[in-house]
Write a protein that holds these residues in place. Sequence first.
Motif, short mmCIF file in Angstrom:
data_model
loop_
_atom_site.label_atom_id
_atom_site.label_comp_id
_atom_site.label_asym_id
_atom_site.label_seq_id
_atom_site.Cartn_x
_atom_site.Cartn_y
_atom_site.Cartn_z
N MET A 1 0.84 -1.18 0.00
CA MET A 1 0.00 0.00 0.00
C MET A 1 0.89 1.24 0.00
N THR A 2 0.59 2.20 -0.84
CA THR A 2 1.41 3.40 -0.95
C THR A 2 1.04 4.40 0.15
N ALA A 3 2.03 5.20 0.54
CA ALA A 3 1.82 6.21 1.58
C ALA A 3 0.84 7.26 1.09
N GLN A 4 0.07 7.77 2.03
CA GLN A 4 -0.94 8.78 1.72
C GLN A 4 -0.63 10.08 2.43
N PHE A 5 -1.08 11.18 1.82
CA PHE A 5 -1.17 12.45 2.50
C PHE A 5 -2.61 12.55 2.97
N ILE A 6 -2.79 12.63 4.28
CA ILE A 6 -4.12 12.70 4.87
C ILE A 6 -4.34 14.12 5.37
N GLY A 7 -5.40 14.76 4.91
CA GLY A 7 -5.67 16.13 5.31
C GLY A 7 -6.61 16.22 6.50
N TYR A 8 -6.39 17.23 7.32
CA TYR A 8 -7.32 17.53 8.42
C TYR A 8 -7.56 19.03 8.42
N ALA A 9 -8.84 19.40 8.34
CA ALA A 9 -9.24 20.81 8.35
C ALA A 9 -10.20 21.03 9.51
N GLN A 16 -18.25 29.51 10.16
CA GLN A 16 -17.01 29.63 9.39
C GLN A 16 -16.96 28.59 8.28
N SER A 17 -16.16 28.88 7.27
CA SER A 17 -16.06 27.99 6.12
C SER A 17 -14.76 27.19 6.13
N LEU A 18 -14.88 25.95 5.70
CA LEU A 18 -13.72 25.06 5.58
C LEU A 18 -13.13 25.09 4.17
N ASP A 19 -13.76 25.83 3.26
CA ASP A 19 -13.40 25.79 1.84
C ASP A 19 -11.93 26.07 1.55
N ILE A 20 -11.37 27.12 2.15
CA ILE A 20 -9.98 27.49 1.87
C ILE A 20 -9.03 26.39 2.33
N GLN A 21 -9.24 25.89 3.54
CA GLN A 21 -8.38 24.81 4.04
C GLN A 21 -8.48 23.57 3.17
N GLU A 22 -9.70 23.19 2.82
CA GLU A 22 -9.90 21.99 1.99
C GLU A 22 -9.25 22.15 0.63
N ALA A 23 -9.31 23.35 0.04
CA ALA A 23 -8.67 23.60 -1.25
C ALA A 23 -7.15 23.47 -1.14
N ILE A 33 -9.58 13.82 3.05
CA ILE A 33 -9.53 14.99 3.92
C ILE A 33 -10.63 14.84 4.96
N PHE A 34 -10.26 14.96 6.21
CA PHE A 34 -11.22 14.91 7.31
C PHE A 34 -11.43 16.35 7.78
N ALA A 35 -12.68 16.76 7.92
CA ALA A 35 -12.96 18.16 8.26
C ALA A 35 -14.08 18.24 9.29
N GLU A 36 -13.97 19.25 10.15
CA GLU A 36 -15.03 19.44 11.15
C GLU A 36 -15.08 20.88 11.64
#
Length: 186
Positions: A1-9, A16-23, A33-36
């Motif tokens: 399995m290849t390494a992943q970049f996992i995002g957290y916003a 507030q908006s998560l849009d900028i972080q997610e982009a 990407i995990f966001a909350e």
Amino acid sequence: MTAQFIGYARVSSTGQSLDIQEAMLTEAGCRPIFAEKKSGRRASDREELARAIAHAREGDTLIVTRLDRLARSVIDLHQIIATLTEKGVAFRALQQSGIDTSTSAGKLLLTMLGAVAEFEADIRAERQKDGIEAAKAKGVYKGRPASIDAAAIQSALAAGETPAAVAKRLNIARSTVYRLKDAAPV
């Protein structure tokens, strides 16, 4: 399995908006990407952060846009990083390019900036407390208005309604009815 970049916003409030972080995380190659929308004061309250950490495997990298998106307390920060390190997962903050736990300098910078982030949060809380105290001294700050009418509870009880019935009708705890039954009228 290849390494992943996992995002957290994370943002602190529902307005507030998560849009900028997610982009930014998407542009950095993060999948998933995990966001909350939760306060960052305690990591234990953030379910998506827990899911992101649980998802991470050895060789992966957890990425956030800024360090304060991950933690606001040095204790939480060190616990999160220790958990990631134990799993063989690196950590990186995009807007603080020196923070990369795969390097010694990155670990040092992480600790220093974590302390600064906690200090800033504490200073903000102190300023807020000082502002509230000053407003109270001027008679301007009254606090949150009471959401429960003690007089209504007292009159319902005086009319023979049981505490359980009053609590059910007002959708409040029975202990609240007992606490307010002898309270001075507001």
